[in-house]
Structure formats: structure tokens, C-alpha cells
Design an enzyme around this catalytic site. Structure first.
Site, PDB file in Angstrom:
ATOM      1  N   GLY A  45      42.554 -27.571   7.668  1.00  0.00           N
ATOM      2  CA  GLY A  45      42.207 -26.271   7.107  1.00  0.00           C
ATOM      3  C   GLY A  45      41.763 -25.341   8.217  1.00  0.00           C
ATOM      4  O   GLY A  45      41.248 -25.796   9.249  1.00  0.00           O
ATOM      5  N   GLN A  50      37.724 -18.297  12.101  1.00  0.00           N
ATOM      6  CA  GLN A  50      37.863 -19.285  13.177  1.00  0.00           C
ATOM      7  C   GLN A  50      38.857 -18.861  14.252  1.00  0.00           C
ATOM      8  O   GLN A  50      38.912 -19.480  15.315  1.00  0.00           O
ATOM      9  CB  GLN A  50      38.292 -20.648  12.599  1.00  0.00           C
ATOM     10  CG  GLN A  50      37.250 -21.262  11.674  1.00  0.00           C
ATOM     11  CD  GLN A  50      37.689 -22.610  11.178  1.00  0.00           C
ATOM     12  OE1 GLN A  50      38.394 -22.696  10.177  1.00  0.00           O
ATOM     13  NE2 GLN A  50      37.323 -23.667  11.871  1.00  0.00           N
ATOM     14  N   CYS A  98      35.079 -30.044  11.703  1.00  0.00           N
ATOM     15  CA  CYS A  98      35.485 -28.642  11.722  1.00  0.00           C
ATOM     16  C   CYS A  98      36.037 -28.323  13.097  1.00  0.00           C
ATOM     17  O   CYS A  98      35.436 -28.687  14.112  1.00  0.00           O
ATOM     18  CB  CYS A  98      34.258 -27.769  11.431  1.00  0.00           C
ATOM     19  SG  CYS A  98      34.618 -26.006  11.429  1.00  0.00           S
ATOM     20  N   LEU A  99      37.180 -27.644  13.149  1.00  0.00           N
ATOM     21  CA  LEU A  99      37.786 -27.311  14.444  1.00  0.00           C
ATOM     22  C   LEU A  99      36.875 -26.407  15.267  1.00  0.00           C
ATOM     23  O   LEU A  99      36.985 -26.376  16.494  1.00  0.00           O
ATOM     24  CB  LEU A  99      39.147 -26.641  14.237  1.00  0.00           C
ATOM     25  CG  LEU A  99      40.223 -27.520  13.575  1.00  0.00           C
ATOM     26  CD1 LEU A  99      41.502 -26.721  13.352  1.00  0.00           C
ATOM     27  CD2 LEU A  99      40.503 -28.761  14.413  1.00  0.00           C
ATOM     28  N   HIS A 140      35.153 -26.118   2.024  1.00  0.00           N
ATOM     29  CA  HIS A 140      34.791 -26.014   3.450  1.00  0.00           C
ATOM     30  C   HIS A 140      35.327 -24.707   4.040  1.00  0.00           C
ATOM     31  O   HIS A 140      34.592 -23.966   4.712  1.00  0.00           O
ATOM     32  CB  HIS A 140      35.348 -27.229   4.202  1.00  0.00           C
ATOM     33  CG  HIS A 140      35.118 -27.194   5.681  1.00  0.00           C
ATOM     34  ND1 HIS A 140      34.349 -28.130   6.348  1.00  0.00           N
ATOM     35  CD2 HIS A 140      35.547 -26.314   6.641  1.00  0.00           C
ATOM     36  CE1 HIS A 140      34.314 -27.811   7.633  1.00  0.00           C
ATOM     37  NE2 HIS A 140      35.038 -26.730   7.848  1.00  0.00           N
ATOM     38  N   GLU A 141      36.610 -24.419   3.769  1.00  0.00           N
ATOM     39  CA  GLU A 141      37.219 -23.198   4.328  1.00  0.00           C
ATOM     40  C   GLU A 141      36.623 -21.944   3.701  1.00  0.00           C
ATOM     41  O   GLU A 141      36.393 -20.943   4.379  1.00  0.00           O
ATOM     42  CB  GLU A 141      38.743 -23.216   4.144  1.00  0.00           C
ATOM     43  CG  GLU A 141      39.464 -24.371   4.830  1.00  0.00           C
ATOM     44  CD  GLU A 141      39.010 -24.598   6.253  1.00  0.00           C
ATOM     45  OE1 GLU A 141      38.729 -23.623   6.976  1.00  0.00           O
ATOM     46  OE2 GLU A 141      38.908 -25.773   6.653  1.00  0.00           O
ATOM     47  N   HIS A 144      33.520 -20.769   5.284  1.00  0.00           N
ATOM     48  CA  HIS A 144      33.722 -19.979   6.513  1.00  0.00           C
ATOM     49  C   HIS A 144      33.771 -18.483   6.199  1.00  0.00           C
ATOM     50  O   HIS A 144      33.320 -17.670   6.995  1.00  0.00           O
ATOM     51  CB  HIS A 144      35.022 -20.378   7.215  1.00  0.00           C
ATOM     52  CG  HIS A 144      34.906 -21.599   8.076  1.00  0.00           C
ATOM     53  ND1 HIS A 144      34.096 -21.654   9.192  1.00  0.00           N
ATOM     54  CD2 HIS A 144      35.511 -22.804   8.004  1.00  0.00           C
ATOM     55  CE1 HIS A 144      34.210 -22.845   9.758  1.00  0.00           C
ATOM     56  NE2 HIS A 144      35.063 -23.571   9.057  1.00  0.00           N
TER      57      HIS A 144
HETATM   58 ZN    ZN Z   1      35.544 -25.517   9.489  1.00  0.00          ZN
END
Ligand code: ZN
Length: 181
Positions: A45, A50, A98-99, A140-141, A144
Site C-alpha cells: 500500500g 508518502q 510501513c515504507l 493503514h493507508e 496516512h
Molecule cells: Zn504506511
């Protein structure tokens, strides 16, 4: 095009993202670039903040050829201006990463089921129910877009233990296989 991923400490990750319209500049290219960036980094995701853009856009899915053995299978979606309409009372715990927060994995509680309204890439509106892992990734996304990160949700004790790792990311000491900013 692979975009650099903004990591923990970048203020854009703490902004409340703004809704967009059809006229958002080069939106189709941006969505393609976000999928490519996510696949390249082996993520499941990615939200627009991000990649440095405080707008309400997220993508979900595993890279081509990696569908088998993934809980997402061939589920791939881009959501524009999503709104979570309801969260189930039932909550499940599961590990997340998380990236934008490389090297950290923690257990996080999420609603088992959600109902979400969003626009697809043609700006058609959908209202859908998701559960389990898909619901987790979406939540989660979605977080953000609200300026929230999964590390905010861990217990105070865990957060204390994570402090030095997070500080290292802020200082640019994180090691990743993908380009970060
Ligand atoms: Zn994340």
C-alpha cells in the site's frame, strides 16, 4: 517512474491531506507512478503523502508476479478521496510495517471490517465493505491521509522501545532497497 518515498520525520506525513478533483495535474501518471513505486519497494500500500503530496489518494496491491502467496492476491485498487463510513466493533491485532518507517514492524489493532466510500480513477463513486487483511491495509493507508502513522498506535512501552529507531530514521540513517527522502 519510481518516486522517492518520504520517511518518518518529513512534515508532509503529518499533514491532513486535501481532497482532489478530476483536474488534478497529471493524475493518471501520478497513479501509475505510485503503483510502480510501491511495487519497486515491495510494499502492499502507498498513500500520496508518502511521495510528498498531501492529497487524498492511495493505492493498494502487490507487484506483478507476487500475487500467489499474498493475502491480497490479485486485488489492486486506487482510491481517490476515500471516506471510511464505519468501523466494526470487532478489532483484530496484526503485524504492520510501513515504507515510510523502514525496519520497524509492530502489532496494531484494527477494525476487522470497514465500509468505505471512494472515487475510482474515473471519479465514479463506490461504497464497499472490506474485511480482514484488506481492511487492515486500507485503514493503514487511510491513516496516512489523516497524518497518522502506525507507530502512533502501539502501546506506550513499545513506543518507548522504538524511540531510538525512529530517531535514526529522522537522522537519515535508515537503510532501504528503495529511494527515500
Ligand atoms: Zn504506511
Amino acid at each position: 517512474m519510481i518516486l522517492p518515498i518520504y520517511t518518518y520525520g518529513n512534515p508532509v506525513l503529518r499533514k491532513i491531506a486535501e481532497p482532489i478533483t478530476k483536474d488534478y495535474p497529471q493524475l493518471p501518471e501520478l497513479i501509475v507512478n505510485m503503483f510502480d513505486t510501491m511495487y519497486n519497494a515491495d510494499g502492499v500500500g502507498l498513500a500520496a503523502p508518502q511521495v510528498g503530496l498531501p492529497i487524498r489518494l492511495l493505492v493498494i496491491g502487490v507487484g506483478p508476479g507476487k500475487e500467489e502467496g499474498s493475502e491480497l492476491g490479485n486485488f489492486r485498487i486506487a482510491m481517490i478521496n476515500p471516506v471510511i463510513l464505519s468501523f466494526s466493533d470487532e478489532v483484530v491485532s496484526g503485524e504492520e510495517g510501513c515504507l515510510s518507517i523502514p525496519g520497524i514492524h509492530e502489532s496494531v489493532n484494527r477494525a476487522q471490517k470497514i465500509v468505505i466510500r471512494y472515487n475510482d480513477t474515473d471519479f465514479n463513486e463506490h461504497t464497499e465493505e472490506y474485511e480482514g487483511y484488506k481492511a487492515r491495509v486500507i485503514q493503514h493507508e487511510y491513516d496516512h491521509l489523516e497524518g497518522n502513522l502506525f507507530t502512533d498506535k502501539v502501546t506506550p512501552i513499545r513506543r518507548q522501545l522504538l524511540k531510538s529507531k525512529l530517531t535514526n530514521i529522522v537522522k537519515g540513517k535508515a537503510r532501504t532497497s528503495y529511494k527515500i527522502k
